[in-house]
Design a protein around this motif. Sequence first.
Motif, PDB file in Angstrom:
ATOM      1  N   GLY A  95       0.808  -1.152   0.183  1.00 45.39           N
ATOM      2  CA  GLY A  95       0.118  -0.448   0.306  1.00 45.39           C
ATOM      3  C   GLY A  95       0.731   1.293   0.369  1.00 45.39           C
ATOM      4  O   GLY A  95       1.853   1.146  -0.263  1.00 45.39           O
ATOM      5  N   ASP A  96       0.090   2.233   0.304  1.00 42.49           N
ATOM      6  CA  ASP A  96       0.817   3.677   0.157  1.00 42.49           C
ATOM      7  C   ASP A  96       1.332   4.050   1.459  1.00 42.49           C
ATOM      8  O   ASP A  96       0.928   2.878   2.978  1.00 42.49           O
ATOM      9  CB  ASP A  96      -0.155   5.126   0.320  1.00 42.49           C
ATOM     10  CG  ASP A  96      -1.103   4.699  -1.741  1.00 42.49           C
ATOM     11  OD1 ASP A  96      -0.902   4.454  -2.434  1.00 42.49           O
ATOM     12  OD2 ASP A  96      -1.732   5.057  -1.035  1.00 42.49           O
ATOM     13  N   ASP A  97       2.631   4.353   1.540  1.00 46.45           N
ATOM     14  CA  ASP A  97       3.399   5.045   2.986  1.00 46.45           C
ATOM     15  C   ASP A  97       4.448   3.500   3.836  1.00 46.45           C
ATOM     16  O   ASP A  97       4.056   4.085   4.880  1.00 46.45           O
ATOM     17  CB  ASP A  97       2.607   5.803   3.643  1.00 46.45           C
ATOM     18  CG  ASP A  97       2.065   6.896   2.817  1.00 46.45           C
ATOM     19  OD1 ASP A  97       3.167   7.981   2.346  1.00 46.45           O
ATOM     20  OD2 ASP A  97       0.913   7.599   2.955  1.00 46.45           O
ATOM     21  N   VAL A  98       4.624   2.719   3.038  1.00 49.41           N
ATOM     22  CA  VAL A  98       5.308   1.767   3.656  1.00 49.41           C
ATOM     23  C   VAL A  98       6.499   1.775   3.567  1.00 49.41           C
ATOM     24  O   VAL A  98       7.031   2.046   2.378  1.00 49.41           O
ATOM     25  CB  VAL A  98       4.764   0.000   2.906  1.00 49.41           C
ATOM     26  CG1 VAL A  98       5.806  -0.922   3.320  1.00 49.41           C
ATOM     27  CG2 VAL A  98       3.122  -0.184   3.324  1.00 49.41           C
ATOM     28  N   THR A  99       7.139   1.397   4.738  1.00 48.21           N
ATOM     29  CA  THR A  99       9.038   1.214   4.986  1.00 48.21           C
ATOM     30  C   THR A  99       9.200  -0.310   4.931  1.00 48.21           C
ATOM     31  O   THR A  99       8.766  -0.387   6.200  1.00 48.21           O
ATOM     32  CB  THR A  99       8.738   2.823   6.311  1.00 48.21           C
ATOM     33  OG1 THR A  99       8.605   3.674   6.096  1.00 48.21           O
ATOM     34  CG2 THR A  99      10.869   2.255   6.649  1.00 48.21           C
ATOM     35  N   LEU A 100      10.576  -0.754   4.210  1.00 51.35           N
ATOM     36  CA  LEU A 100      10.814  -1.715   3.936  1.00 51.35           C
ATOM     37  C   LEU A 100      12.847  -2.130   4.406  1.00 51.35           C
ATOM     38  O   LEU A 100      12.738  -0.171   3.953  1.00 51.35           O
ATOM     39  CB  LEU A 100      10.480  -2.256   2.737  1.00 51.35           C
ATOM     40  CG  LEU A 100       9.168  -2.382   3.105  1.00 51.35           C
ATOM     41  CD1 LEU A 100       9.126  -3.198   1.078  1.00 51.35           C
ATOM     42  CD2 LEU A 100       8.519  -3.231   3.160  1.00 51.35           C
ATOM     43  N   TYR A 101      13.350  -2.261   5.550  1.00 54.10           N
ATOM     44  CA  TYR A 101      14.978  -1.923   5.772  1.00 54.10           C
ATOM     45  C   TYR A 101      15.160  -3.105   4.992  1.00 54.10           C
ATOM     46  O   TYR A 101      14.247  -3.978   4.401  1.00 54.10           O
ATOM     47  CB  TYR A 101      15.047  -1.943   6.706  1.00 54.10           C
ATOM     48  CG  TYR A 101      13.874  -0.348   7.677  1.00 54.10           C
ATOM     49  CD1 TYR A 101      15.046   0.376   8.306  1.00 54.10           C
ATOM     50  CD2 TYR A 101      12.666  -0.390   8.120  1.00 54.10           C
ATOM     51  CE1 TYR A 101      14.661   1.818   8.690  1.00 54.10           C
ATOM     52  CE2 TYR A 101      12.118   0.794   8.382  1.00 54.10           C
ATOM     53  CZ  TYR A 101      13.486   1.743   8.585  1.00 54.10           C
ATOM     54  OH  TYR A 101      13.086   3.024   9.529  1.00 54.10           O
ATOM     55  N   HIS A 102      16.544  -3.125   4.983  1.00 55.38           N
ATOM     56  CA  HIS A 102      17.346  -4.105   4.089  1.00 55.38           C
ATOM     57  C   HIS A 102      17.504  -5.649   5.200  1.00 55.38           C
ATOM     58  O   HIS A 102      16.886  -5.779   5.733  1.00 55.38           O
ATOM     59  CB  HIS A 102      18.189  -3.500   4.615  1.00 55.38           C
ATOM     60  CG  HIS A 102      19.236  -3.483   6.238  1.00 55.38           C
ATOM     61  ND1 HIS A 102      19.109  -2.654   6.829  1.00 55.38           N
ATOM     62  CD2 HIS A 102      19.658  -4.624   6.670  1.00 55.38           C
ATOM     63  CE1 HIS A 102      19.854  -3.021   8.171  1.00 55.38           C
ATOM     64  NE2 HIS A 102      20.131  -3.678   8.240  1.00 55.38           N
ATOM     65  N   GLY A 103      17.144  -6.663   4.252  1.00 61.08           N
ATOM     66  CA  GLY A 103      17.502  -7.761   4.292  1.00 61.08           C
ATOM     67  C   GLY A 103      15.393  -7.979   4.632  1.00 61.08           C
ATOM     68  O   GLY A 103      15.897  -8.982   4.937  1.00 61.08           O
ATOM     69  N   VAL A 104      14.146  -7.630   4.009  1.00 64.39           N
ATOM     70  CA  VAL A 104      12.709  -7.849   4.469  1.00 64.39           C
ATOM     71  C   VAL A 104      12.516  -8.999   2.742  1.00 64.39           C
ATOM     72  O   VAL A 104      12.988  -8.432   1.177  1.00 64.39           O
ATOM     73  CB  VAL A 104      12.012  -6.694   4.048  1.00 64.39           C
ATOM     74  CG1 VAL A 104      10.636  -7.093   4.525  1.00 64.39           C
ATOM     75  CG2 VAL A 104      12.786  -5.914   5.275  1.00 64.39           C
ATOM     76  N   THR A 105      12.328  -9.859   3.212  1.00 60.57           N
ATOM     77  CA  THR A 105      11.576 -11.375   1.906  1.00 60.57           C
ATOM     78  C   THR A 105      10.274 -11.089   1.826  1.00 60.57           C
ATOM     79  O   THR A 105       9.607 -11.261   2.973  1.00 60.57           O
ATOM     80  CB  THR A 105      11.891 -11.722   1.985  1.00 60.57           C
ATOM     81  OG1 THR A 105      13.583 -12.244   2.717  1.00 60.57           O
ATOM     82  CG2 THR A 105      11.452 -13.254   1.351  1.00 60.57           C
ATOM     83  N   LEU A 106       9.179 -10.837   1.089  1.00 60.33           N
ATOM     84  CA  LEU A 106       7.934 -11.178   0.654  1.00 60.33           C
ATOM     85  C   LEU A 106       7.494 -11.583   0.233  1.00 60.33           C
ATOM     86  O   LEU A 106       7.728 -11.871  -1.370  1.00 60.33           O
ATOM     87  CB  LEU A 106       7.129  -8.958   0.377  1.00 60.33           C
ATOM     88  CG  LEU A 106       7.513  -7.991   1.181  1.00 60.33           C
ATOM     89  CD1 LEU A 106       6.673  -7.094   0.434  1.00 60.33           C
ATOM     90  CD2 LEU A 106       7.042  -8.175   2.694  1.00 60.33           C
ATOM     91  N   GLY A 107       8.082 -12.930   0.846  1.00 59.92           N
ATOM     92  CA  GLY A 107       7.631 -14.187  -0.756  1.00 59.92           C
ATOM     93  C   GLY A 107       6.745 -14.858  -0.143  1.00 59.92           C
ATOM     94  O   GLY A 107       6.386 -15.053   0.760  1.00 59.92           O
TER      95      GLY A 107
END
Length: 276
Positions: A95-107
Amino acid sequence: MFERIKEDINSVFARDPAARNFWEVLFNSPGLHALWFYRLNNKLWRSGWFFLARTSSTIARWLTGIEIHPGATIGRRCFIDHGMGVVIGETAEIGDDVTLYHGVTLGGTSWQAGKRHPTLRDNVVVGAGAQILGPIEIGQGAKVGSNSVVVKNVPSQATVVGIPGRIVKEVTHISDADLQASQQRAAIAEKYGFDAYAVSADNPDPVANSIGRMLDHIHLLDAKINEMSSALNSLGANVCEQQLPALNLDDEDFCNAERLAKKQRQQEINQFDPKI
């Protein structure tokens, strides 16, 4: 197009205190570059140019260290901080205004076609190294702690930590008994200079709260056994009144070491950024 680029850059300034000026962000933010590549690749993908879209996304991965499948759906003002090692699968929805930091997996967790990657609603924050797996939904405003592994739906505004991820809720009501117990633990901690297992009545960690209740239970059992022994001896029984050996908590080295550890922990807490 230029308005969208400006919006992306402003979102970096809003969430990255290390960002100093426009040109630095423009040329040295791999998260931005990955998102711009993704938008181009997504248009190619939706137009049926699958091979070209995948090839371009591979080039983007080489350049940025971030892998975003061109079939994914990403909203506005997504911010990927640092970005190295981030993987976003084909059917992932952000969605909007989402924050992801390093090493994140959306698997995904299945080889079957169809929806197999997670959905992140608006304003979700995912900490470094977190793994969100399967066709699950992370509710609006939720936070996922660093290195957590999430395989179940997360409600809005919740915080998830651990492996497997568990929901941590803030305590909104504290009973008088819990408050009194918390004050007793705090008094002991202050006396000896340590945090008493970091247990307090408003601590959101259910494991820590469980340990605190066990300690209170043991303390109450000791008191009751002592009372029963004294009562039986007053009636003529011969119950052993030998006390358990006391812990030498008054030892100066012990107290100094605990006070120093407490000071260091407090410094770490003060330096911690709660927005992460």
